[in-house]
Each structure stands twice: as structure tokens, then as C-alpha cells.
Motif scaffolding. Structure first.
Motif, PDB file in Angstrom:
ATOM      1  N   ILE A 263       0.292  -1.556   0.516  1.00  0.00           N
ATOM      2  CA  ILE A 263       0.040  -0.243   0.005  1.00  0.00           C
ATOM      3  C   ILE A 263       0.202   1.176  -0.057  1.00  0.00           C
ATOM      4  N   LEU A 264       2.041   0.963   0.337  1.00  0.00           N
ATOM      5  CA  LEU A 264       3.139   2.592  -0.151  1.00  0.00           C
ATOM      6  C   LEU A 264       4.158   2.194  -1.006  1.00  0.00           C
ATOM      7  N   PRO A 265       4.819   2.785  -1.672  1.00  0.00           N
ATOM      8  CA  PRO A 265       6.186   1.963  -2.257  1.00  0.00           C
ATOM      9  C   PRO A 265       7.435   2.518  -1.658  1.00  0.00           C
ATOM     10  N   GLY A 266       8.194   1.794  -0.930  1.00  0.00           N
ATOM     11  CA  GLY A 266       9.477   1.401  -0.764  1.00  0.00           C
ATOM     12  C   GLY A 266       9.941   0.199  -1.275  1.00  0.00           C
ATOM     13  N   PRO A 267      11.167   0.892  -0.233  1.00  0.00           N
ATOM     14  CA  PRO A 267      12.389  -0.282  -0.129  1.00  0.00           C
ATOM     15  C   PRO A 267      11.553  -1.844   1.034  1.00  0.00           C
ATOM     16  N   ARG A 268      12.044  -3.444   0.709  1.00  0.00           N
ATOM     17  CA  ARG A 268      12.022  -3.824   1.618  1.00  0.00           C
ATOM     18  C   ARG A 268      12.650  -3.211   2.840  1.00  0.00           C
ATOM     19  N   ILE A 269      11.920  -3.545   4.131  1.00  0.00           N
ATOM     20  CA  ILE A 269      12.215  -3.168   5.609  1.00  0.00           C
ATOM     21  C   ILE A 269      12.840  -3.991   6.076  1.00  0.00           C
ATOM     22  N   LEU A 270      14.166  -4.582   6.638  1.00  0.00           N
ATOM     23  CA  LEU A 270      14.440  -4.920   8.394  1.00  0.00           C
ATOM     24  C   LEU A 270      14.513  -4.348   9.119  1.00  0.00           C
ATOM     25  N   THR A 271      13.855  -3.803  10.631  1.00  0.00           N
ATOM     26  CA  THR A 271      14.414  -3.077  11.511  1.00  0.00           C
ATOM     27  C   THR A 271      14.506  -3.854  12.606  1.00  0.00           C
ATOM     28  N   SER A 272      15.181  -3.228  13.705  1.00  0.00           N
ATOM     29  CA  SER A 272      15.592  -3.479  14.848  1.00  0.00           C
ATOM     30  C   SER A 272      14.660  -3.138  16.441  1.00  0.00           C
ATOM     31  N   LEU A 273      13.497  -2.295  16.124  1.00  0.00           N
ATOM     32  CA  LEU A 273      12.401  -1.184  16.656  1.00  0.00           C
ATOM     33  C   LEU A 273      13.712  -1.180  17.276  1.00  0.00           C
ATOM     34  N   GLU A 274      12.497  -0.417  19.140  1.00  0.00           N
ATOM     35  CA  GLU A 274      14.478  -0.013  19.751  1.00  0.00           C
ATOM     36  C   GLU A 274      15.284  -0.405  20.120  1.00  0.00           C
ATOM     37  N   PRO A 275      16.496   0.253  20.070  1.00  0.00           N
ATOM     38  CA  PRO A 275      17.928  -0.094  20.238  1.00  0.00           C
ATOM     39  C   PRO A 275      18.157  -0.877  21.693  1.00  0.00           C
ATOM     40  N   LEU A 276      18.916  -1.147  22.501  1.00  0.00           N
ATOM     41  CA  LEU A 276      19.682  -1.255  23.907  1.00  0.00           C
ATOM     42  C   LEU A 276      20.525  -0.787  23.854  1.00  0.00           C
ATOM     43  N   ASP A 277      21.496  -0.648  25.152  1.00  0.00           N
ATOM     44  CA  ASP A 277      22.716   0.086  25.484  1.00  0.00           C
ATOM     45  C   ASP A 277      22.849  -0.062  26.648  1.00  0.00           C
ATOM     46  N   GLU A 278      24.638   0.497  27.390  1.00  0.00           N
ATOM     47  CA  GLU A 278      24.833   0.115  28.514  1.00  0.00           C
ATOM     48  C   GLU A 278      23.487   0.344  30.127  1.00  0.00           C
ATOM     49  N   LYS A 279      22.194   1.500  29.112  1.00  0.00           N
ATOM     50  CA  LYS A 279      21.781   1.676  29.779  1.00  0.00           C
ATOM     51  C   LYS A 279      20.530   0.292  30.133  1.00  0.00           C
ATOM     52  N   SER A 280      20.401  -0.294  29.192  1.00  0.00           N
ATOM     53  CA  SER A 280      19.257  -1.050  28.817  1.00  0.00           C
ATOM     54  C   SER A 280      19.169  -2.776  30.520  1.00  0.00           C
ATOM     55  N   GLY A 281      20.090  -2.705  31.427  1.00  0.00           N
ATOM     56  CA  GLY A 281      20.448  -3.273  32.788  1.00  0.00           C
ATOM     57  C   GLY A 281      21.844  -4.798  32.505  1.00  0.00           C
ATOM     58  N   PRO A 282      21.339  -5.361  33.604  1.00  0.00           N
ATOM     59  CA  PRO A 282      22.484  -6.273  33.314  1.00  0.00           C
ATOM     60  C   PRO A 282      22.197  -7.417  32.459  1.00  0.00           C
ATOM     61  N   PRO A 283      23.339  -8.332  32.042  1.00  0.00           N
ATOM     62  CA  PRO A 283      23.387  -8.868  31.247  1.00  0.00           C
ATOM     63  C   PRO A 283      22.059 -10.095  31.403  1.00  0.00           C
ATOM     64  N   GLU A 284      21.309 -10.904  32.507  1.00  0.00           N
ATOM     65  CA  GLU A 284      20.348 -11.600  32.317  1.00  0.00           C
ATOM     66  C   GLU A 284      18.702 -10.268  31.753  1.00  0.00           C
ATOM     67  N   LYS A 285      19.106  -9.079  32.494  1.00  0.00           N
ATOM     68  CA  LYS A 285      17.860  -8.327  31.912  1.00  0.00           C
ATOM     69  C   LYS A 285      18.028  -7.923  30.001  1.00  0.00           C
TER      70      LYS A 285
END
Length: 416
Positions: free
Chosen positions: A146-168
Motif C-alpha cells: 500500500i506504500l512504495p518503498g524499499p523492503r525494510i528490516l528493523t531492530s525496533l528500539e535499540p539497546l545500550d549500557e543503560k538497558s540493564g545487566p546481562p540477564e535483563k
């Protein structure tokens, strides 16, 4: 002549119900007649035809089916659709400034629809967008037709050092997969404007990349420093993004581990500087940061030249396109060849088959061969001899559908 009407189709996105079915594949075969085809794998095919049915390439050469729709591309250079492995498709300007959270959603979507159309018109039939939750709706709208554009792959929201400890982090990786992410984006270092030092710990990287690997997800890692790139490589992450300060020993390590490298040397910093007044004063876009970016152009170019000496290193094609850069994704190719000294055929392979492999889509895109999706572009000129030909894409097909046909000689007609 055919070209995407961006504003009409963007408006259609808002007016069209979400349950609208995708555009049906063509009933008649499509034949592209070509004098020069760069197949994405390093080969040049001469004087052939490409037969497309059901959105896929079914054969090269042979006779033209009697019922086919024929496009004569013999005056052009034909390649697979190009792939940008790092493009922030949702970034845009509004009223002369980088758009923020206060922008009305409808207006934002109109701008983004324009970004998508500009990117496709430039010959980029697939992009990877790291770091925007809104990407999912755009990805799905384009996939539905329904919209012209390239095929897209997305990560959604990224993660960083503030996202939590390893288990999180492991928990968040599982959450992203449930939310529909195609891959995981990690910020393991500061920006180049802030020196690029490592921010995520080795343990955090090992947890995030390890969990993603268990779930069948790839991981791409923002990592400017050699230390951050090394830690991400040892953690089994898929790709190192930017890598402005990566050293020879780390490039050797990346090559040994099969880690992809995405250098981003020809568009992102240049675009920031060209549009300085539209960014300045927002977040960490300050005078000091822009001064650092001016120096950064030479730094990343030098690092890219260093990377080219590592023949086993797999270099993909990402631009880090942000607001103001969409539709100019080809500038990365020009800089890599003209300024960085990369062989033009190698640069085209980077933008096609190597990038497709890095996305895990080598059986679907990135080459011109039987069984591959019919993502095919043609440019006015030979990019092996004149890098600026990449700016002159005049024919774009994605999934067997023609979205752009501006070449005077590329007539659409039936042989009968």
C-alpha cells in the motif's frame, strides 16, 4: 515515463484501510533486455535478457516469451537492487529542523513516506533500519503493497549500557523478537562526536549477542573504538557499525570471526555538516560535536583504507542515512571508490551480494540469477568507469514490479 508520485501515494497510506490486500504479481512475464548486467557476484553478463515471472527471476538468456512485456535497457547498466544496511528511514526535517516527538503523527508519516519513495527511486530496494519502534508499521505497509518503498528490516528500539545487566538484556532481546524485530541493534560506544569510547561492558555484549544468536536473530553494534569492536566481535555479534577507530589487529580478528564491517564514510558526516543549522542545538548536536565531525571525515576515510587491506574482511554497504540524506544513499559508493580507492566492482558487490549475505537474505536478494527476487535497477552510465553513474538510476524494479522507468529508450511494449 513512470515515476512514483510520492505525495499522492503518501496520502493514500493514510486513507487506505490496513486490511487492503497487497498488489497482485503480474500475470504476463516481464523481460528486461540488457547489454551489460553486473550480476552482484562480480561477473559482467553481456547481451542477454532477464525473464521475470511471479516477482522472481526465472531465467537469463534464451528467447523472449511471446506474451511478455518487454523493457529495452540496452543503453543502460543493469545491476541487482542495492542494499543499505544502515538507514534511519524515520529521520526527517519538519519546518527546517530535525523533527521531534511533538510533530503530529500524520505529518510525520507523510515525511517518512517521502523518505521511503526517495530511497526506492535511488535504486535501493532493501534497507536495514536500526533503532525506531515506528519502523514496524512502515515495514508492514510496504510489504502489503500500500506504500512504495524499499523492503525494510528493523531492530525496533535499540539497546545500550543503560538497558540493564546481562540477564535483563537477555530478557529484552527476547522481548524484541516477540515484538517483531528482524535483528537487534546495540550501542556499545559513544558517538564519534563524543570520542567513541566503549560503553557496554563485555558481559553485556556477550549476553545480548548470545541470546540473539540462540533466537536466530542477528546483532549489529554501534562501536567506534577498537576496544568496543573487539568486545563485540568476541561476543559473536554479527556486524560492527562505523568503527572509526578500529585498528589493524581488530580488523584481522573480525575477518577471522566472519564479523561484517559497515564503515559509513561517504554520506552521514557530510550530510550532518551540510544541514548543520537543522540539527544544531538539539541533543548533543553542538558546535564541539560538529567540529569533531569535520575532523571525522578524514578519520573514517583513513580507517576505511586500512580495512581494504584486509582482503578477508567482509565489508557491507551502509550509509547511516539520517534526515536530509534519504535518496542520496549512492554517495557512499562514490566516496568509497573515488576517495577510498575501493575497486568499483567490489563496491557494487558490497552493496548487493555481500550485504544480502549479512542480512541472511542471500537466497532472496543481492544478485541477478534464477530463483532470486526480481529486485533490479538500471543506471545511465557504467559505474565501473564513472562512479557518478550511481546518481543516475533511471529504472527500478522491486519484486517484479516496476516503480521507476525514466530512461528514454526503456520502452514498455509487447513483442507482438
Amino acid at each position: 515515463m513512470l515515476r512514483i508520485s510520492r505525495f499522492v501515494l503518501a496520502a493514500a497510506l493514510i486513507a487506505t484501510p490496513l486490511e487492503t490486500p497487497p498488489v497482485m504479481a503480474q500475470e504476463r512475464p516481464i523481460v528486461l533486455k540488457a547489454a551489460a548486467v553486473l550480476d552482484g557476484k562480480g561477473q559482467i553478463l553481456r547481451n542477454t535478457i532477464i525473464v521475470v515471472e511471479g516477482g522472481k527471476i526465472v531465467r537469463l538468456g534464451g528467447s523472449i516469451p511471446a506474451s511478455a512485456v518487454l523493457y529495452d535497457l540496452t543503453s543502460l547498466t543493469v545491476t541487482p537492487g542495492w542494499i543499505d544496511t544502515h538507514s534511519h528511514i524515520f529521520w526527517h526535517f519538519d519546518n527546517g529542523r530535525l523533527a521531534g516527538k511533538d510533530e503530529p503523527p500524520v505529518r510525520a508519516m507523510l515525511h517518512v513516506a517521502d523518505n521511503a519513495a526517495l530511497t526506492l527511486e535511488a535504486g535501493f530496494t532493501t534497507i536495514q533500519s536500526p533503532g525506531s519502534p515506528q519502523d514496524k508499521d512502515l515495514r508492514d505497509a510496504i510489504a502489503r503493497g500500500i506504500l512504495p518503498g524499499p523492503r525494510i528490516l528493523t531492530s525496533l528500539e535499540p539497546l545500550d549500557e543503560k538497558s540493564g545487566p546481562p540477564e535483563k538484556l537477555r530478557e529484552l532481546v527476547r522481548e524484541r523478537k516477540q515484538q517483531g524485530a528482524d535483528f537487534i541493534k546495540l550501542f556499545a560506544s559513544k558517538s564519534i562526536r563524543e570520542g567513541g569510547t566503549q560503553t557496554m561492558t563485555d558481559e553485556q555484549l556477550q549476553a545480548a549477542c548470545g541470546e540473539a544468536r540462540e533466537l536466530g536473530l542477528r546483532t549489529i553494534v554501534h562501536a567506534h573504538s577498537a576496544e568496543a569492536a573487539k568486545a563485540a566481535t568476541l561476543a559473536g555479534c554479527t556486524s560492527i557499525e562505523h568503527g572509526a577507530y578500529v585498528t589493524d589487529d581488530v580488523f584481522t580478528l573480525m575477518a577471522q570471526h566472519g564479523t561484517y564491517y559497515d564503515p559509513n564514510i561517504g554520506l552521514v558526516l557530510q550530510n550532518y555538516l551540510e544541514n548543520k543549522e537543522k540539527f544544531l542545538g538539539i541533543g548533543n548536536y553542538n558546535e564541539q560535536g560538529f567540529a569533531f565531525m569535520e575532523k571525522g571525515i578524514a578519520i573514517v576515510l583513513d580507517t576505511f583504507k586500512k580495512a581494504l587491506k584486509h582482503k578477508d574482511l567482509k565489508i557491507v554497504y551502509g550509509t547511516d542515512a539520517v534526515a536530509g540524506a534519504h535518496g542520496r544513499n549512492y554517495e557512499e559508493f562514490i566516496a568509497r571508490v573515488r576517495d577510498g580507492g575501493q575497486d568499483p566492482m567490489a563496491a557494487i558487490m558490497s552493496a548487493t551480494s555481500i550485504s544480502a549475505e549479512s542480512l541472511g537474505l542471500q537466497d532472496n536478494i543481492g544478485a541477478i540469477a534464477p530463483g532470486i527476487d526480481a529486485d533490479i535497477i538500471a543506471m545511465d552510465g557504467d559505474p565501473l568507469r564513472d562512479v557518478t553513474a550511481a546518481r543516475r538510476v533511471v529504472f527500478v524494479m522491486k519484486g517484479g514490479q516496476v516503480y521507476e522507468n525514466l530512461a528514454p529508450d526503456a520502452k514498455r511494449h509487447s513483442p507482438r
